[in-house]
Design a protein around this motif. Structure first.
Motif: not given
Length: 154
Positions: A116-121, A125-128
Motif C-alpha cells: 500500500e505504501s509503495r503504491m501510494e509513493a 510520483k506519477t501524479m507529480k
C-alpha cells in the motif's frame, strides 16, 4: 446370609416343643410360669438375633454392591479423564495452528501495508510527473501561442 450352626439348630430343636406347649397354654388362657416366660424371651431373643444377622448380611451385600458401583464409577471417571486429556491435546494442537495462522495473517498484513505504501509513493510520483509534464506542456503551448500571436500581429 449366615447359616445357623449345629449348636443353634440344636437349641432351636430343644426349645421348639416347649414353645408349642407354651402357645397351647396361652391359647387356653392358662397362666405362664417363669420358665415359660424365659423360654419365650429366649425364642424372641433368638429371633431378633437371626433378624439382625439377616439385616447385617443385607448390609454387607449393600456395602459390597456400593464398592462395586464405586469401582465402576472410578473406571468411568478415569475414562472421562483420559478423554479430557485427549481433548486437551487436540485443543493445544488447534491453538498451535491458530498461532501459526495468526502469524501468517500478520505477515500478510505487513506485506499489504508495504504494498500500500509503495503504491501510494508510485501514485504520488506519477501524479507529480504528470503535473510537471502538464504544466510544462501548457507553458510551452502558451509560449508558442504567444509567439504565433506576435508573428501574426507584425
Amino acid at each position: 446370609m449366615r447359616k445357623n450352626t449345629k449348636i443353634e439348630n440344636q437349641l432351636l430343636e430343644m426349645i421348639q416343643p416347649r414353645i408349642q406347649l407354651i402357645e397351647n397354654k396361652f391359647s387356653n388362657g392358662e397362666a405362664l410360669s417363669d420358665q415359660d416366660v424365659n423360654t419365650l424371651l429366649l425364642k424372641s431373643a433368638f429371633n431378633h438375633i437371626n433378624h439382625f444377622e439377616m439385616r447385617l448380611d443385607e448390609l454387607a451385600a449393600d456395602v459390597a454392591q456400593l464398592r462395586l458401583d464405586f469401582s465402576e464409577l472410578e473406571v468411568k471417571f478415569h475414562h472421562l479423564e483420559s478423554r479430557f486429556y485427549a481433548l486437551e491435546g487436540k485443543f493445544h494442537a488447534l491453538e498451535g495452528k491458530f498461532q501459526t495462522l495468526e502469524a501468517r495473517f500478520e505477515t500478510l498484513e505487513a506485506r499489504f501495508i508495504s504494498f500500500e505504501s509503495r503504491m501510494e509513493a508510485t501514485i504520488e510520483k506519477t501524479m507529480k510527473s504528470n503535473i510537471k509534464w502538464t504544466l510544462g506542456l501548457m507553458t510551452f503551448c502558451l509560449t508558442l501561442f504567444k509567439i504565433i500571436d506576435l508573428v501574426v500581429q507584425n
